[in-house]
Design a protein around this motif. Structure first.
Motif, PDB file in Angstrom:
ATOM      1  N   THR A 227      50.285  50.185  18.338  1.00  0.00           N
ATOM      2  CA  THR A 227      49.738  51.331  19.057  1.00  0.00           C
ATOM      3  C   THR A 227      49.972  52.601  18.256  1.00  0.00           C
ATOM      4  O   THR A 227      51.079  52.852  17.775  1.00  0.00           O
ATOM      5  CB  THR A 227      50.404  51.458  20.440  1.00  0.00           C
ATOM      6  OG1 THR A 227      50.181  50.246  21.163  1.00  0.00           O
ATOM      7  CG2 THR A 227      49.810  52.625  21.212  1.00  0.00           C
ATOM      8  N   LEU A 228      48.922  53.393  18.103  1.00  0.00           N
ATOM      9  CA  LEU A 228      48.994  54.648  17.357  1.00  0.00           C
ATOM     10  C   LEU A 228      48.592  55.807  18.262  1.00  0.00           C
ATOM     11  O   LEU A 228      47.815  55.615  19.205  1.00  0.00           O
ATOM     12  CB  LEU A 228      48.064  54.593  16.143  1.00  0.00           C
ATOM     13  CG  LEU A 228      48.426  53.560  15.072  1.00  0.00           C
ATOM     14  CD1 LEU A 228      47.294  53.426  14.059  1.00  0.00           C
ATOM     15  CD2 LEU A 228      49.710  53.948  14.371  1.00  0.00           C
ATOM     16  N   PRO A 229      49.067  56.999  17.982  1.00  0.00           N
ATOM     17  CA  PRO A 229      48.686  58.154  18.803  1.00  0.00           C
ATOM     18  C   PRO A 229      47.216  58.514  18.590  1.00  0.00           C
ATOM     19  O   PRO A 229      46.602  58.094  17.597  1.00  0.00           O
ATOM     20  CB  PRO A 229      49.611  59.263  18.292  1.00  0.00           C
ATOM     21  CG  PRO A 229      50.011  58.851  16.923  1.00  0.00           C
ATOM     22  CD  PRO A 229      50.028  57.345  16.921  1.00  0.00           C
ATOM     23  N   PRO A 230      46.636  59.309  19.489  1.00  0.00           N
ATOM     24  CA  PRO A 230      45.247  59.751  19.310  1.00  0.00           C
ATOM     25  C   PRO A 230      45.073  60.457  17.974  1.00  0.00           C
ATOM     26  O   PRO A 230      45.945  61.197  17.518  1.00  0.00           O
ATOM     27  CB  PRO A 230      45.031  60.715  20.483  1.00  0.00           C
ATOM     28  CG  PRO A 230      46.033  60.299  21.511  1.00  0.00           C
ATOM     29  CD  PRO A 230      47.224  59.804  20.744  1.00  0.00           C
ATOM     30  N   GLY A 231      43.933  60.218  17.335  1.00  0.00           N
ATOM     31  CA  GLY A 231      43.644  60.849  16.057  1.00  0.00           C
ATOM     32  C   GLY A 231      44.239  60.135  14.871  1.00  0.00           C
ATOM     33  O   GLY A 231      44.177  60.625  13.742  1.00  0.00           O
ATOM     34  N   ARG A 232      44.812  58.963  15.104  1.00  0.00           N
ATOM     35  CA  ARG A 232      45.410  58.194  14.010  1.00  0.00           C
ATOM     36  C   ARG A 232      44.898  56.759  14.072  1.00  0.00           C
ATOM     37  O   ARG A 232      44.731  56.201  15.157  1.00  0.00           O
ATOM     38  CB  ARG A 232      46.933  58.223  14.113  1.00  0.00           C
ATOM     39  CG  ARG A 232      47.650  57.629  12.909  1.00  0.00           C
ATOM     40  CD  ARG A 232      49.093  58.073  12.882  1.00  0.00           C
ATOM     41  NE  ARG A 232      49.837  57.460  11.795  1.00  0.00           N
ATOM     42  CZ  ARG A 232      51.066  57.819  11.447  1.00  0.00           C
ATOM     43  NH1 ARG A 232      51.681  58.794  12.092  1.00  0.00           N
ATOM     44  NH2 ARG A 232      51.687  57.213  10.449  1.00  0.00           N
ATOM     45  N   GLY A 233      44.624  56.176  12.901  1.00  0.00           N
ATOM     46  CA  GLY A 233      44.088  54.818  12.898  1.00  0.00           C
ATOM     47  C   GLY A 233      44.443  54.053  11.645  1.00  0.00           C
ATOM     48  O   GLY A 233      44.837  54.631  10.621  1.00  0.00           O
ATOM     49  N   LEU A 234      44.295  52.740  11.729  1.00  0.00           N
ATOM     50  CA  LEU A 234      44.484  51.850  10.587  1.00  0.00           C
ATOM     51  C   LEU A 234      43.126  51.324  10.146  1.00  0.00           C
ATOM     52  O   LEU A 234      42.276  51.001  10.984  1.00  0.00           O
ATOM     53  CB  LEU A 234      45.378  50.663  10.958  1.00  0.00           C
ATOM     54  CG  LEU A 234      46.829  50.953  11.334  1.00  0.00           C
ATOM     55  CD1 LEU A 234      47.540  49.656  11.716  1.00  0.00           C
ATOM     56  CD2 LEU A 234      47.560  51.643  10.207  1.00  0.00           C
ATOM     57  N   GLY A 235      42.936  51.243   8.852  1.00  0.00           N
ATOM     58  CA  GLY A 235      41.700  50.691   8.298  1.00  0.00           C
ATOM     59  C   GLY A 235      42.026  49.615   7.288  1.00  0.00           C
ATOM     60  O   GLY A 235      42.972  49.745   6.506  1.00  0.00           O
ATOM     61  N   LEU A 236      41.245  48.554   7.304  1.00  0.00           N
ATOM     62  CA  LEU A 236      41.471  47.382   6.457  1.00  0.00           C
ATOM     63  C   LEU A 236      40.276  47.167   5.544  1.00  0.00           C
ATOM     64  O   LEU A 236      39.125  47.384   5.947  1.00  0.00           O
ATOM     65  CB  LEU A 236      41.666  46.154   7.362  1.00  0.00           C
ATOM     66  CG  LEU A 236      41.677  44.764   6.731  1.00  0.00           C
ATOM     67  CD1 LEU A 236      42.875  44.585   5.808  1.00  0.00           C
ATOM     68  CD2 LEU A 236      41.683  43.702   7.836  1.00  0.00           C
ATOM     69  N   ALA A 237      40.534  46.723   4.315  1.00  0.00           N
ATOM     70  CA  ALA A 237      39.451  46.370   3.394  1.00  0.00           C
ATOM     71  C   ALA A 237      39.945  45.322   2.415  1.00  0.00           C
ATOM     72  O   ALA A 237      41.136  45.248   2.104  1.00  0.00           O
ATOM     73  CB  ALA A 237      38.942  47.601   2.646  1.00  0.00           C
ATOM     74  N   PHE A 238      39.008  44.511   1.924  1.00  0.00           N
ATOM     75  CA  PHE A 238      39.295  43.481   0.912  1.00  0.00           C
ATOM     76  C   PHE A 238      38.320  43.646  -0.241  1.00  0.00           C
ATOM     77  O   PHE A 238      37.169  44.033  -0.040  1.00  0.00           O
ATOM     78  CB  PHE A 238      39.136  42.073   1.499  1.00  0.00           C
ATOM     79  CG  PHE A 238      39.118  41.004   0.437  1.00  0.00           C
ATOM     80  CD1 PHE A 238      40.296  40.554  -0.133  1.00  0.00           C
ATOM     81  CD2 PHE A 238      37.912  40.495  -0.021  1.00  0.00           C
ATOM     82  CE1 PHE A 238      40.276  39.603  -1.151  1.00  0.00           C
ATOM     83  CE2 PHE A 238      37.881  39.540  -1.031  1.00  0.00           C
ATOM     84  CZ  PHE A 238      39.071  39.103  -1.597  1.00  0.00           C
ATOM     85  N   TYR A 239      38.808  43.316  -1.458  1.00  0.00           N
ATOM     86  CA  TYR A 239      37.920  43.353  -2.619  1.00  0.00           C
ATOM     87  C   TYR A 239      38.355  42.295  -3.638  1.00  0.00           C
ATOM     88  O   TYR A 239      39.550  42.035  -3.791  1.00  0.00           O
ATOM     89  CB  TYR A 239      37.941  44.741  -3.267  1.00  0.00           C
ATOM     90  CG  TYR A 239      36.742  44.996  -4.151  1.00  0.00           C
ATOM     91  CD1 TYR A 239      35.513  45.323  -3.604  1.00  0.00           C
ATOM     92  CD2 TYR A 239      36.849  44.897  -5.531  1.00  0.00           C
ATOM     93  CE1 TYR A 239      34.415  45.560  -4.406  1.00  0.00           C
ATOM     94  CE2 TYR A 239      35.746  45.141  -6.345  1.00  0.00           C
ATOM     95  CZ  TYR A 239      34.533  45.468  -5.775  1.00  0.00           C
ATOM     96  OH  TYR A 239      33.449  45.700  -6.577  1.00  0.00           O
ATOM     97  N   PHE A 240      37.365  41.724  -4.304  1.00  0.00           N
ATOM     98  CA  PHE A 240      37.595  40.749  -5.365  1.00  0.00           C
ATOM     99  C   PHE A 240      37.096  41.361  -6.663  1.00  0.00           C
ATOM    100  O   PHE A 240      35.924  41.693  -6.789  1.00  0.00           O
ATOM    101  CB  PHE A 240      36.824  39.456  -5.054  1.00  0.00           C
ATOM    102  CG  PHE A 240      36.880  38.418  -6.142  1.00  0.00           C
ATOM    103  CD1 PHE A 240      38.066  37.782  -6.474  1.00  0.00           C
ATOM    104  CD2 PHE A 240      35.727  38.076  -6.832  1.00  0.00           C
ATOM    105  CE1 PHE A 240      38.104  36.824  -7.477  1.00  0.00           C
ATOM    106  CE2 PHE A 240      35.753  37.117  -7.836  1.00  0.00           C
ATOM    107  CZ  PHE A 240      36.948  36.493  -8.155  1.00  0.00           C
ATOM    108  N   SER A 241      38.010  41.546  -7.623  1.00  0.00           N
ATOM    109  CA  SER A 241      37.657  42.250  -8.851  1.00  0.00           C
ATOM    110  C   SER A 241      38.451  41.679 -10.015  1.00  0.00           C
ATOM    111  O   SER A 241      39.672  41.490  -9.906  1.00  0.00           O
ATOM    112  CB  SER A 241      37.969  43.741  -8.682  1.00  0.00           C
ATOM    113  OG  SER A 241      37.876  44.437  -9.890  1.00  0.00           O
ATOM    114  N   HIS A 242      37.789  41.418 -11.134  1.00  0.00           N
ATOM    115  CA  HIS A 242      38.456  40.892 -12.329  1.00  0.00           C
ATOM    116  C   HIS A 242      39.329  39.688 -11.979  1.00  0.00           C
ATOM    117  O   HIS A 242      40.444  39.546 -12.486  1.00  0.00           O
ATOM    118  CB  HIS A 242      39.268  41.978 -13.022  1.00  0.00           C
ATOM    119  CG  HIS A 242      38.435  43.110 -13.543  1.00  0.00           C
ATOM    120  ND1 HIS A 242      37.869  43.107 -14.791  1.00  0.00           N
ATOM    121  CD2 HIS A 242      38.050  44.272 -12.974  1.00  0.00           C
ATOM    122  CE1 HIS A 242      37.184  44.217 -14.978  1.00  0.00           C
ATOM    123  NE2 HIS A 242      37.269  44.946 -13.883  1.00  0.00           N
TER     124      HIS A 242
END
Length: 199
Positions: free
Chosen positions: A50-65
């Motif tokens: 749980t995060l306070p208002p105005g705060r968030g988590l973002g996820l990403a994946f990448y395949f490189s080299h």
């Protein structure tokens, strides 16, 4: 997200069963390795907390080299679109790590470089000439705005792969996904300064 699903759950489901996307080609993406770094980044970042208002988590994946990398950005945005990147959690599988501190430094540098690029770096042309002449017009990330960068590796038995570049590409989508989680605003343009964001 648009699918109405938790991003972690959706991304893992998309990867499917562990396999090489091009069977027999060790230079291809391996969905099992991808899922493992996604899970590791999410776990170490406390995905789902749980995060306070105005705060968030973002996820990403990448395949490189041939490197499999996932990142989670912890971001807050105030009413004036001032952005704070609190931390970035990096998880990578590039085969066996020999020099751990060097590998961690590569990832930390990639995150800082990626933040600089996504926040405000842009080359503009007028009458065939570049308008930016130095760093006062092409801003680099400053130490007071630098987030904590927490790096983790899976020490796999796969052949060693690239490490200089692969940690940079997932940074921007992770931060942009965190902005969406914090504000509901979907970023479609980089650098972020074009969309009114600042640090």
């Amino acid at each position: 997200m648009a699918a109405g699903r938790d991003h972690l759950e959706f991304l893992l489901e998309t990867m499917g069963e562990p396999r090489w996307l091009d069977e027999g080609n060790e230079e291809a993406l391996h969905t099992g390795r991808a899922a493992a770094v996604i899970r590791l980044a999410a776990e170490r970042a406390g995905w789902g907390r749980t995060l306070p208002p105005g705060r968030g988590l973002g996820l990403a994946f990448y395949f490189s080299h041939e490197g499999h990398f996932a990142e989670v950005a912890d971001v807050s945005v105030d009413d004036d679109r001032r952005l704070t990147v609190h931390s970035v959690t990096v998880a990578g599988d590039v085969g066996p790590i020999v020099n751990l501190s060097g590998a961690e430094n590569q990832c930390q540098g990639a995150v800082m470089d990626g933040l600089s690029a996504m926040l405000g770096q842009e080359i503009t042309m007028e009458n065939g000439r570049v308008q930016e002449s130095n760093f006062h017009q092409y801003p680099l990330m400053r130490m007071n705005n630098a987030p904590v960068v927490d790096v983790h590796f899976i020490q796999s038995d796969f052949p060693p792969t690239g490490l200089g570049e692969p940690a940079l590409p997932p940074l921007a989508p992770a931060v942009c996904n965190a902005i969406h989680a914090a504000t509901g605003h979907r970023v479609r343009t980089l650098p972020l300064s074009r969309d009114g964001f600042r640090v």
